[in-house]
Design an enzyme around this catalytic site. Structure first.
Site, PDB file in Angstrom:
ATOM      1  N   SER A 141       0.865  -1.189   0.000  1.00  0.00           N
ATOM      2  CA  SER A 141       0.000   0.000   0.000  1.00  0.00           C
ATOM      3  C   SER A 141       0.892   1.226   0.000  1.00  0.00           C
ATOM      4  O   SER A 141       2.065   1.155   0.395  1.00  0.00           O
ATOM      5  CB  SER A 141      -0.885   0.000   1.255  1.00  0.00           C
ATOM      6  OG  SER A 141      -1.519   1.253   1.448  1.00  0.00           O
ATOM      7  N   TYR A 156      -2.648  -1.595  10.221  1.00  0.00           N
ATOM      8  CA  TYR A 156      -2.562  -1.676   8.761  1.00  0.00           C
ATOM      9  C   TYR A 156      -1.235  -1.103   8.288  1.00  0.00           C
ATOM     10  O   TYR A 156      -0.522  -1.730   7.487  1.00  0.00           O
ATOM     11  CB  TYR A 156      -3.728  -0.905   8.143  1.00  0.00           C
ATOM     12  CG  TYR A 156      -3.757  -0.938   6.637  1.00  0.00           C
ATOM     13  CD1 TYR A 156      -4.257  -2.041   5.960  1.00  0.00           C
ATOM     14  CD2 TYR A 156      -3.294   0.138   5.877  1.00  0.00           C
ATOM     15  CE1 TYR A 156      -4.290  -2.086   4.567  1.00  0.00           C
ATOM     16  CE2 TYR A 156      -3.313   0.108   4.502  1.00  0.00           C
ATOM     17  CZ  TYR A 156      -3.824  -1.000   3.842  1.00  0.00           C
ATOM     18  OH  TYR A 156      -3.850  -1.042   2.479  1.00  0.00           O
ATOM     19  N   LYS A 160       1.875  -3.167   6.377  1.00  0.00           N
ATOM     20  CA  LYS A 160       2.332  -2.849   5.029  1.00  0.00           C
ATOM     21  C   LYS A 160       3.809  -2.448   5.009  1.00  0.00           C
ATOM     22  O   LYS A 160       4.538  -2.765   4.057  1.00  0.00           O
ATOM     23  CB  LYS A 160       1.447  -1.761   4.426  1.00  0.00           C
ATOM     24  CG  LYS A 160      -0.007  -2.194   4.235  1.00  0.00           C
ATOM     25  CD  LYS A 160      -0.123  -3.469   3.411  1.00  0.00           C
ATOM     26  CE  LYS A 160      -1.569  -3.844   3.139  1.00  0.00           C
ATOM     27  NZ  LYS A 160      -1.680  -5.070   2.298  1.00  0.00           N
TER      28      LYS A 160
END
Length: 267
Positions: A141, A156, A160
Site C-alpha cells: 500500500s 494496517y 504494510k
C-alpha cells in the site's frame, strides 16, 4: 515478465484481486484463485471460465499456513509451473489511534496482511526457485511509503511497512542464492474496492467495527481496480520492484523520504 501460463491470485473474490485475475486471463493465463469468501470467489471463477479461462479456485484463509500450503500443492498438481504469484489478500481495521487498537485488531490485521504474505511466500517461492523462473507480486500500500494524513489504523500501516521490508529482504535472499525469481511490491493508493468493509470476514467475535473506516483524505487520485491491476502488471513487465498505481503517490512518498533524509545524520 518471466511469466508462464499460470497466475496465482489471493484475495481474488473482489477488488484488486479480482481485477488481477481478469487482467491475467486477458493475457491467456490459466488461473489459480483463492479467497476467504467462497461464494464471491465462485462467481469470479465462473465468470472467467465463461470467457474461456482455465480456473482452479480454493476458498481459504491466507492466515492459515496449512491451508495455503495445501492450495500450493493443489496448484502444482493441476498446473505444474507457476509464472506469476500475486499475494494480494488484505484487510483494514477500524480507523483509531494506535493506543485504542485492541490486541485482537492487531492480531487479525497482521495475521492476514503480513502472515498471509509469509504463508504465500513459504508455499510458492520454493517451486519458483526449483523451476528457475517466475515472479512474485505482493500487494502492500502507499501506507508502506507514507503515513496516512490524520493518522489512524496503525496495524494496517505496520503490516504494510513489514511487507515492504520482507520483500526487500526476499529480493536480496534470491539474488544471493542466484535464483532468477522476480519480486515486485504493489503500492496502490485509494482504489474503489470493498476493503473498508473487511470486518465482514473477521473470524472472531470482535469483528463488529467500533467505528467506521472512512476514506483516508490525501492528495492521491482514486482509481478503479482494473486500472490498478493493469498498472500492476505493467510494473511487473518492466521489472520494477516498487510499483505505484495512483497519480500523486510519488509526490507524497517523495515528501516523506525528504523529511527522513533530513534526519540521516550521526551526531
Amino acid at each position: 515478465m518471466s511469466a508462464g501460463p499460470v497466475a496465482v491470485v489471493t484475495g481474488a473474490a473482489s477488488g484488486i484481486g479480482a481485477a488481477l485475475a481478469r487482467a491475467c486471463a486477458a493475457r491467456g493465463m490459466a488461473l489459480a484463485l483463492a479467497d476467504v469468501e467462497a461464494g464471491p470467489l465462485a462467481e469470479v471463477a465462473e465468470s472467467l471460465r465463461g470467457n474461456g479461462s482455465r480456473v482452479l479456485e480454493c476458498a481459504i484463509d491466507v492466515a492459515d499456513g496449512d491451508a495455503v500450503a495445501a492450495f500450493a500443492t493443489a496448484v502444482r498438481a493441476e498446473f505444474g509451473r507457476v509464472g506469476l504469484a500475486c499475494l494480494n489478500a488484505g484487510v483494514v481495521g477500524p480507523r483509531l489511534p494506535v493506543w485504542e487498537q485492541r490486541p485482537e485488531d492487531w492480531r487479525w490485521v497482521l495475521s492476514v496482511n503480513l502472515g498471509g504474505v509469509v504463508n504465500g511466500l513459504t508455499a510458492f517461492i520454493p517451486g519458483l526457485m526449483k523451476q528457475g523462473s517466475g515472479h512474485v507480486l505482493v500487494t502492500a500500500s502507499t501506507a508502506a511509503l507514507n503515513p496516512v494524513h490524520g493518522g489512524g489504523n496503525g496495524p494496517y500501516a505496520a503490516s504494510k511497512h513489514a511487507v515492504l521490508g520482507l520483500c526487500e529482504t526476499l529480493r536480496e535472499d534470491l539474488g544471493a542464492a542466484g535464483h532468477p525469481v522476480g519480486v515486485s511490491v504493489l503500492c496502490p493508493g485509494p482504489v474503489a474496492t470493498r476493503i473498508r468493509d473487511a470486518a465482514r470476514n473477521r473470524p472472531d467475535a470482535a469483528g463488529e467495527p467500533r467505528s467506521p473506516s472512512p476514506s483516508f483524505e490525501n492528495t492521491i487520485t482514486t482509481i478503479d481496480a482494473d486500472t490498478a491491476a493493469a498498472r500492476a502488471l505493467a510494473g511487473v513487465d518492466a521489472g520494477r520492484f516498487l510499483v505505484l498505481t495512483n497519480p500523486g503517490s510519488e509526490t507524497e512518498a517523495g515528501a516523506r523520504f525528504a523529511r527522513l533524509e533530513r534526519d540521516l545524520v550521526v551526531e
